[in-house]
Design a protein around this motif. Structure first.
Motif: not given
Length: 636
Positions: A519-521, A541-543, A557-559, A592-593
């Protein structure tokens, strides 16, 4: 050798001598206390207990100085040989060998160090202990014998010449002129060499004859220094004015004279003020027959009071000497400050200059370069460490202690010397040059290197870390953000345009954290901050590592590779009042960044500062409009 090189050499030499004395100040205090209590003129005269006074000043104190000097050169083996060698100068002289210990202790450490380097790799297996023990014993004995025959008598003769010179200066009324040398010598860190190496042995000889000596107050008088700090309190500007009261307390009541040196370095003309103050104080002491019956270590008003002869005239003379010195120094310093130009930022530059004078390099690029180990989950104690544990580290500990108190945290902040760092230390703060030594002493602690102990941004960063103990990787990101923040500030515009009302989502509910992150993405994609592929980069990134930050906050946030999908910098805020599970942690606010060109680091840093206060968290969770949340973040 150029004049500047000579100055640097003298400064480093003074700091080295200081490092031999300062760790042993407690032994000087113990000796002074026993002297003050039990000698015939003490508070509670006791002939039997007073027999400890002579052996302590003759043997204990010089051996401790020699031991410490050897240890500074070559750790424990150097310390042992330095102590053995010091015994030679003690036995070969008729007066306390403080100065001799300062010479022969480091020399003993250097000799055994060179010997070990010479035989390194040449000892048969199984014979190491035998060679180590016999080499230290034999070399120590040889140096002790040479010291007994040569060094002790030489220093004894030299000291007798100094005694005669002092007697002449007292007789001719020229003793106040010694301040012309002593006060500048303090700023060059030669104060301990002068006080304990020269003045104390002469003073002890005078005490044997007259019961007191004015020499113990020539360097230890806190009047000149407190006069400068008082002038800054009334007529200083910026950080110097704000920090002067705390520095004054540490100097006058704690006896740490080093703390006022940066204030002198800010305005070098102030050296005239402390010279005038010192001369006035000495003149007053000579006029009123002031003096102490033991050295005042450290130069605190409490220590001076404790070793003042116990009769009214002595207290009157000594306090008058301190007060007159303070008043004259204050008046001269006030005139210099009021008639000259002051820069509000000068105090930090002066503190850094002071550290450079002490032989420590400074790196502005990364104040926390060299952190080692993980921040403990529950920090209860922070330790500032420096060479002696009573100068620079006392400044830093005082400043951080105030910040910890303001943050409402139950954390103890203390200061000590590197050699006395406890094995269970959790967080250790040192000058960058000293960090390797601190790591060797306590390798399991979390180490922080700072540019100078008077610089507050580093402390704010640490406070933020302590309030967010959940994610060590995030801490590193926030550290990098604060270091790079000034570089990115113009491009990022301090959050302007990074958070819009339409990107704040209230009262959301999600089945799981992946749904929340998607949702944030999606919100970032819809706002034009990123391409669609960035959503998968956030999940990836979360994984790798949870983005749970602590205080009910997550910051997906992303990798690193996913940054290619970022179109421009921005972030979104998602309010989840009922909370959602992030690997066992309840999250009520999701940030979300998406950041381009390093801006995400600044965003992370700003969010960390805002969310460090649970009051802000509660306000954002209970907010009824997007603008309320934007206002709370904007204030930080």
């Amino acid at each position: 050798m150029s004049q500047s090189n000579i100055k640097v050499a003298v400064q480093k030499f003074g700091n080295f001598l200081s490092s031999m004395v300062m760790p042993n100040i407690s032994a000087f205090i113990a000796w002074g206390l026993i002297t003050a209590l039990f000698i015939p003129d003490g508070l509670w005269p006791n002939e039997e207990l007073a027999t400890m006074v002579g052996p302590m000043v003759t043997y204990l104190l010089p051996i401790l100085i020699g031991y410490t000097g050897g240890k500074l050169v070559y750790d424990q083996r150097g310390a042992v040989v330095g102590a053995i060698a010091t015994m030679g100068v003690i036995a070969g002289a008729e007066i306390p060998m403080f100065l001799g210990a300062m010479v022969i202790g480091p020399l003993g450490g250097w000799v055994i160090k060179k010997f070990d380097q010479m035989i390194e790799g040449k000892i048969r297996a199984g014979f190491e202990m035998l060679v180590n023990n016999f080499s230290a014993g034999i070399l120590g004995a040889i140096i002790a014998i040479l010291s007994f025959l040569g060094v002790g008598p030489v220093i004894n003769t030299f000291t007798n010449m100094l005694i005669a010179g002092v007697d002449w200066m007292v007789g001719t009324g020229l003793l106040p002129l010694t301040s012309i040398l002593i006060e500048p010598a303090k700023v060059l860190f030669l104060n301990n060499a002068i006080n304990h190496g020269v003045l104390s042995p002469i003073g002890i000889e005078q005490v044997k004859e007259t019961g007191q000596s004015i020499l113990f107050l020539l360097e230890a008088n806190p009047g000149p220094g407190i006069g400068v700090l008082l002038a800054y309190m009334f007529f200083g500007k910026g950080a110097a004015k704000r920090s002067a009261p705390g520095a004054g307390v540490i100097h006058f009541f704690g006896g740490i004279h080093e703390i006022y040196f940066p204030y002198i370095l800010m305005r070098p003309l102030l050296i005239v003020a402390v010279i005038l103050g010192g001369m006035s104080g000495v003149f007053t002491l000579v006029l009123l027959n002031g003096g102490l019956f033991a050295p005042s270590s450290p130069g605190s008003i409490f220590a001076i009071t404790a070793v003042t002869p116990h009769h009214a005239s002595a207290y009157l003379a000594n306090f008058a000497g301190v007060i007159v010195a303070a008043v004259v120094s204050f008046l001269a310093s006030s005139f210099i400050l009021k008639t000259g130009k002051q820069n509000e930022d000068d105090i930090e530059a002066a503190a850094q200059k002071m550290q450079e004078m002490k032989g420590k390099k400074s790196s502005v690029a990364n104040a926390f370069a060299g952190s080692q180990g993980a921040m403990p989950d529950h920090v209860t104690k922070i330790i500032f460490a420096c060479d002696a544990g009573m100068g620079s580290s006392a400044m830093g500990a005082s400043l951080l202690r105030k910040k910890v108190k303001e943050a409402g945290m139950d954390v103890t902040v203390t200061n000590t010397s590197i050699s006395n760092l406890p094995a269970d230390a959790q967080v250790v703060i040192t000058q960058e040059e000293l960090t390797p030594r601190a790591r060797n002493k306590v390798p399991n602690a979390y180490h922080i290197s700072v540019d100078n102990f008077l610089s507050s941004p580093e402390y704010d960063k640490l406070i933020s870390k302590l309030q967010f103990p959940a994610n060590s990787e995030l801490h590193e990101i926030v550290d990098d953000a604060e270091d790079a923040g000034t570089e990115n500030q113009s491009e990022a515009g301090k959050f302007e345009g990074l958070l819009l009302p339409e990107n704040v989502f209230l009262n959301q509910k999600f089945a799981n954290k992946e749904e929340a992150i998607r949702f944030a993405g999606k919100a970032l994609v819809n706002a034009g901050y990123a391409e669609e592929s960035y959503i998968e980069a956030m999940i990836e990134r979360e994984q790798m590592t949870s983005t749970y930050m602590g205080n009910d906050v997550a910051i997906p946030h992303g990798t690193e590779a996913g940054k290619k999908a970022v179109l421009k910098s921005g972030f979104t805020v998602i309010q989840v009042p009922e909370g959602i599970d992030f690997d066992g942690q309840k999250v009520r606010l999701i940030f979300g960044i998406a950041g381009k060109d390093g801006t995400h680091l600044e965003i992370l840093s700003g969010i960390a500062v805002t969310c460090s206060d649970m009051e802000n968290i509660e306000k954002m969770v209970e907010a009824k409009t997007a603008q309320e949340i934007i206002d709370i973040i904007g204030k930080k």
